[in-house]
Enzyme design. Structure first.
Site, mmCIF file in Angstrom:
data_model
loop_
_atom_site.group_PDB
_atom_site.id
_atom_site.type_symbol
_atom_site.label_atom_id
_atom_site.label_comp_id
_atom_site.label_asym_id
_atom_site.label_seq_id
_atom_site.Cartn_x
_atom_site.Cartn_y
_atom_site.Cartn_z
ATOM 1 N N ARG A 1 0.830 -1.202 0.000
ATOM 2 C CA ARG A 1 0.000 0.000 0.000
ATOM 3 C C ARG A 1 0.865 1.254 0.000
ATOM 4 N NH1 ARG A 1 -4.275 0.439 4.575
ATOM 5 N NH2 ARG A 1 -2.510 -0.025 5.930
ATOM 6 N N VAL B 1 8.408 -7.516 9.574
ATOM 7 C CA VAL B 1 9.837 -7.197 9.491
ATOM 8 C C VAL B 1 10.544 -7.291 10.834
ATOM 9 C CG1 VAL B 1 9.566 -5.724 7.462
ATOM 10 C CG2 VAL B 1 9.421 -4.707 9.759
ATOM 11 N N TYR C 1 7.231 7.612 16.640
ATOM 12 C CA TYR C 1 7.492 7.684 15.195
ATOM 13 C C TYR C 1 8.662 8.621 14.914
ATOM 14 C CZ TYR C 1 6.567 8.167 10.189
ATOM 15 O OH TYR C 1 6.676 8.169 8.811
ATOM 16 N N ALA C 2 8.648 9.803 15.534
ATOM 17 C CA ALA C 2 9.721 10.768 15.310
ATOM 18 C C ALA C 2 11.072 10.195 15.730
ATOM 19 C CB ALA C 2 9.428 12.057 16.072
#
Length: 261
Positions: free
Chosen positions: A22, A70, A168-169
């Site tokens: 995606r 992963v 995330y950062a």
């Protein structure tokens, strides 16, 4: 948009893309197929894998995909071994898989709203995943004397994150560091390692342009528009090409000027 590589230039090399079902990852898969590579990709959801394969027309002998995580070394190792059995060694690795949990309003969760479990999962996928994949493919690249590794980062890892959460950062900032360190280690063997850091790119993962969070984001972009997944894929394809052999350890910012504004 003109292809970054011709089919002859790809030499039938094998490219592996994570998170390829995606968004940006799917467009990277599409671009690499157009450029003549044999392409393998992973995604965490079987339904998304099947949908992507159907959309791409399942080109015989040139496309292979599996559901996989992963962060699980056994799944990664098994997938890589099956790709090798089909086509030989992997010459191109694109570490694209990533997750970015949001609040219900699609804005960034605050530090106080981020659990340790969520932090660990995001860092595992976004940073440990590329580390695991790189460790698995690098020995064969070293033996071949050639390789291209491209990590897909984010503006959130380059500037104060206004949409992404702290996990995330942090993971995307770490990916820039991992890019530099592995570029240093692998450069003597003909292997380049680079990072592409997109800003706000519209896809099925970010929602429509009309969403409030996207309208606010648009006001920060000097070029006055959102990026596209196709544009990111084009730059990734260039970094994967033989012509990009003198670029390594770099982070290419694709933010419409937002990072430098």
């Amino acid at each position: 948009m003109e292809s970054a590589k011709s089919k002859d230039q790809s030499d039938g090399r094998v490219a592996l893309i994570t998170g390829g079902a995606r968004g940006i990852g799917f467009e990277i898969v599409r671009r690499f197929l157009a450029d003549g590579y044999q392409v393998a990709f992973m995604s965490t959801t079987a339904e998304h894998v099947e949908r992507a394969l159907d959309t791409l027309g399942r080109p015989e002998g040139r496309l292979y995909a599996e559901k996989g995580d992963v962060t699980r070394q056994d799944e990664v190792s098994g997938f890589i071994n099956r790709v090798r059995a089909r086509w030989g060694e992997i010459a191109i690795l694109v570490n694209n898989a990533g997750i970015s949990p949001k609040r219900a309003d699609q804005n960034a969760p605050w530090l106080s709203q981020t659990s340790l479990e969520e932090w660990t999962r995001v860092v595992d996928v976004n940073l440990s995943g590329p580390f695991i994949l790189t460790r698995f493919v690098a020995p064969a690249m070293i033996a071949e004397g050639y390789g291209r590794i491209i990590n897909v980062g984010s503006l959130a890892g380059r500037a104060m994150p206004l949409i992404a959460g702290p996990h995330y950062a942090a993971s995307k900032s770490g990916l820039v560091g991992l890019t530099r360190a592995t570029a240093r280690d692998l450069a003597p063997y003909g292997i380049t390692v680079n990072c592409v850091a997109p800003g706000r790119v519209l896809s099925d993962l970010t929602g429509p342009a009309e969403a409030p969070v996207n309208k606010t984001a648009l006001n920060r972009i000097p070029v006055g528009r959102f990026g596209t997944a196709e544009e990111v894929a084009y730059v990734v394809a260039f970094l994967a090409s033989s012509g990009a052999g003198f670029i390594t350890g770099a982070t290419i910012d694709m933010t419409g000027g937002e990072f430098s504004a």
